[in-house]
Design a protein around this motif. Structure first.
Motif, PDB file in Angstrom:
ATOM      1  N   LEU A  44      40.366  69.420 105.153  1.00 18.05           N
ATOM      2  CA  LEU A  44      41.599  70.138 104.824  1.00 18.05           C
ATOM      3  C   LEU A  44      41.881  70.117 103.325  1.00 18.05           C
ATOM      4  N   THR A  45      41.491  69.067 102.638  1.00 19.46           N
ATOM      5  CA  THR A  45      41.656  69.015 101.183  1.00 19.46           C
ATOM      6  C   THR A  45      40.815  70.099 100.522  1.00 19.46           C
ATOM      7  N   HIS A  46      39.592  70.285 101.007  1.00 22.01           N
ATOM      8  CA  HIS A  46      38.729  71.352 100.482  1.00 22.01           C
ATOM      9  C   HIS A  46      39.309  72.725 100.828  1.00 22.01           C
ATOM     10  N   ILE A  47      39.785  72.864 102.060  1.00 25.94           N
ATOM     11  CA  ILE A  47      40.372  74.131 102.482  1.00 25.94           C
ATOM     12  C   ILE A  47      41.594  74.458 101.630  1.00 25.94           C
ATOM     13  N   GLU A  48      42.396  73.446 101.330  1.00 22.72           N
ATOM     14  CA  GLU A  48      43.589  73.659 100.517  1.00 22.72           C
ATOM     15  C   GLU A  48      43.223  74.248  99.156  1.00 22.72           C
ATOM     16  N   ALA A  49      42.154  73.745  98.562  1.00 22.71           N
ATOM     17  CA  ALA A  49      41.721  74.264  97.262  1.00 22.71           C
ATOM     18  C   ALA A  49      41.266  75.719  97.374  1.00 22.71           C
ATOM     19  N   VAL A  50      40.545  76.030  98.434  1.00 23.54           N
ATOM     20  CA  VAL A  50      40.075  77.402  98.640  1.00 23.54           C
ATOM     21  C   VAL A  50      41.256  78.340  98.912  1.00 23.54           C
ATOM     22  N   VAL A  51      42.217  77.854  99.699  1.00 24.59           N
ATOM     23  CA  VAL A  51      43.401  78.665 100.014  1.00 24.59           C
ATOM     24  C   VAL A  51      44.189  78.980  98.739  1.00 24.59           C
ATOM     25  N   ASP A  52      44.321  77.994  97.874  1.00 25.98           N
ATOM     26  CA  ASP A  52      45.026  78.239  96.609  1.00 25.98           C
ATOM     27  C   ASP A  52      44.381  79.401  95.851  1.00 25.98           C
ATOM     28  N   ASP A  53      43.057  79.398  95.793  1.00 29.39           N
ATOM     29  CA  ASP A  53      42.340  80.471  95.108  1.00 29.39           C
ATOM     30  C   ASP A  53      42.471  81.791  95.867  1.00 29.39           C
ATOM     31  N   ALA A  54      42.338  81.736  97.175  1.00 28.76           N
ATOM     32  CA  ALA A  54      42.394  82.950  97.989  1.00 28.76           C
ATOM     33  C   ALA A  54      43.773  83.593  97.953  1.00 28.76           C
ATOM     34  N   GLU A  55      44.809  82.788  97.847  1.00 26.14           N
ATOM     35  CA  GLU A  55      46.163  83.347  97.790  1.00 26.14           C
ATOM     36  C   GLU A  55      46.346  84.244  96.575  1.00 26.14           C
ATOM     37  N   ASN A  56      45.676  83.908  95.503  1.00 26.07           N
ATOM     38  CA  ASN A  56      45.736  84.757  94.307  1.00 26.07           C
ATOM     39  C   ASN A  56      44.902  86.028  94.478  1.00 26.07           C
ATOM     40  N   LYS A  57      43.793  85.914  95.189  1.00 32.25           N
ATOM     41  CA  LYS A  57      42.887  87.056  95.352  1.00 32.25           C
ATOM     42  C   LYS A  57      43.328  88.021  96.450  1.00 32.25           C
ATOM     43  N   GLN A  58      44.160  87.554  97.398  1.00 33.35           N
ATOM     44  CA  GLN A  58      44.521  88.403  98.535  1.00 33.35           C
ATOM     45  C   GLN A  58      45.301  89.650  98.120  1.00 33.35           C
ATOM     46  N   ILE A  59      45.925  89.594  96.959  1.00 31.60           N
ATOM     47  CA  ILE A  59      46.683  90.744  96.466  1.00 31.60           C
ATOM     48  C   ILE A  59      45.736  91.903  96.159  1.00 31.60           C
ATOM     49  N   ARG A  60      44.565  91.586  95.638  1.00 32.05           N
ATOM     50  CA  ARG A  60      43.601  92.617  95.238  1.00 32.05           C
ATOM     51  C   ARG A  60      42.576  92.937  96.314  1.00 32.05           C
ATOM     52  N   GLU A  61      42.297  91.982  97.183  1.00 30.31           N
ATOM     53  CA  GLU A  61      41.220  92.166  98.156  1.00 30.31           C
ATOM     54  C   GLU A  61      41.735  91.977  99.583  1.00 30.31           C
ATOM     55  N   LYS A  62      41.714  93.067 100.352  1.00 29.50           N
ATOM     56  CA  LYS A  62      42.225  93.044 101.714  1.00 29.50           C
ATOM     57  C   LYS A  62      41.416  92.089 102.601  1.00 29.50           C
ATOM     58  N   ALA A  63      40.111  92.026 102.411  1.00 33.61           N
ATOM     59  CA  ALA A  63      39.269  91.139 103.222  1.00 33.61           C
ATOM     60  C   ALA A  63      39.668  89.680 103.037  1.00 33.61           C
ATOM     61  N   VAL A  64      40.042  89.318 101.832  1.00 31.39           N
ATOM     62  CA  VAL A  64      40.481  87.945 101.562  1.00 31.39           C
ATOM     63  C   VAL A  64      41.786  87.673 102.293  1.00 31.39           C
ATOM     64  N   LYS A  65      42.676  88.653 102.331  1.00 30.77           N
ATOM     65  CA  LYS A  65      43.941  88.476 103.040  1.00 30.77           C
ATOM     66  C   LYS A  65      43.704  88.258 104.536  1.00 30.77           C
ATOM     67  N   VAL A  66      42.819  89.049 105.120  1.00 30.54           N
ATOM     68  CA  VAL A  66      42.497  88.893 106.551  1.00 30.54           C
ATOM     69  C   VAL A  66      41.907  87.510 106.800  1.00 30.54           C
ATOM     70  N   TRP A  67      40.973  87.095 105.963  1.00 33.63           N
ATOM     71  CA  TRP A  67      40.358  85.778 106.106  1.00 33.63           C
ATOM     72  C   TRP A  67      41.401  84.680 105.956  1.00 33.63           C
ATOM     73  N   LEU A  68      42.270  84.839 104.983  1.00 32.86           N
ATOM     74  CA  LEU A  68      43.309  83.846 104.727  1.00 32.86           C
ATOM     75  C   LEU A  68      44.271  83.739 105.911  1.00 32.86           C
ATOM     76  N   ASP A  69      44.633  84.869 106.493  1.00 34.38           N
ATOM     77  CA  ASP A  69      45.504  84.853 107.672  1.00 34.38           C
ATOM     78  C   ASP A  69      44.841  84.123 108.840  1.00 34.38           C
ATOM     79  N   ASP A  70      43.542  84.365 109.037  1.00 30.56           N
ATOM     80  CA  ASP A  70      42.807  83.662 110.097  1.00 30.56           C
ATOM     81  C   ASP A  70      42.768  82.158 109.834  1.00 30.56           C
TER      82      ASP A  70
END
Length: 111
Positions: A44-70
């Motif tokens: 979960l610590t690793h996931i938290e770091a990835v989520v932090d990065d993905a939250e910034n990218k989800q605005i520009r990339e729809k696929a990242v938003k879908v992955w992040l929601d999952d």
């Protein structure tokens, strides 16, 4: 959008805190699943770091938003399991005490 983004990573942080809190950790040790909880904490610590990065990218990339929601949905499922385990740990702690052993004590009648 910013509030929703902040909720994702902070939620995982709260979940990580639950994994290392007593009496859950104490109970996990008695049930010999503390290593599993430690692996979950690390993951979960690793996931938290990835989520932090993905939250910034989800605005520009729809696929990242879908992955992040999952991923967030999975984190909520994990939280449900941890909450059930934590509730059981707290109930056991109240009935058995914090230092209760899993071994049974046999009392023999003396003549």
């Amino acid at each position: 959008m910013f509030v929703a983004e902040a909720v994702g990573s902070s939620f995982i942080g709260v979940l990580i805190d639950k994994l290392i809190a007593s009496p859950l950790l104490e109970y996990a040790r008695r049930k010999k699943v503390d290593r599993t909880l430690e692996e979950w904490r690390k993951t979960l610590t690793h996931i938290e770091a990835v989520v932090d990065d993905a939250e910034n990218k989800q605005i520009r990339e729809k696929a990242v938003k879908v992955w992040l929601d999952d991923l967030k949905s999975l984190a909520y499922d994990i939280e449900d399991v941890v909450d059930e385990f934590d509730t059981e740990a707290k109930q056991r702690s109240l009935t058995e005490g914090p230092q209760a052993s899993t071994s049974k004590v046999v009392i023999h009648d003396l003549p």
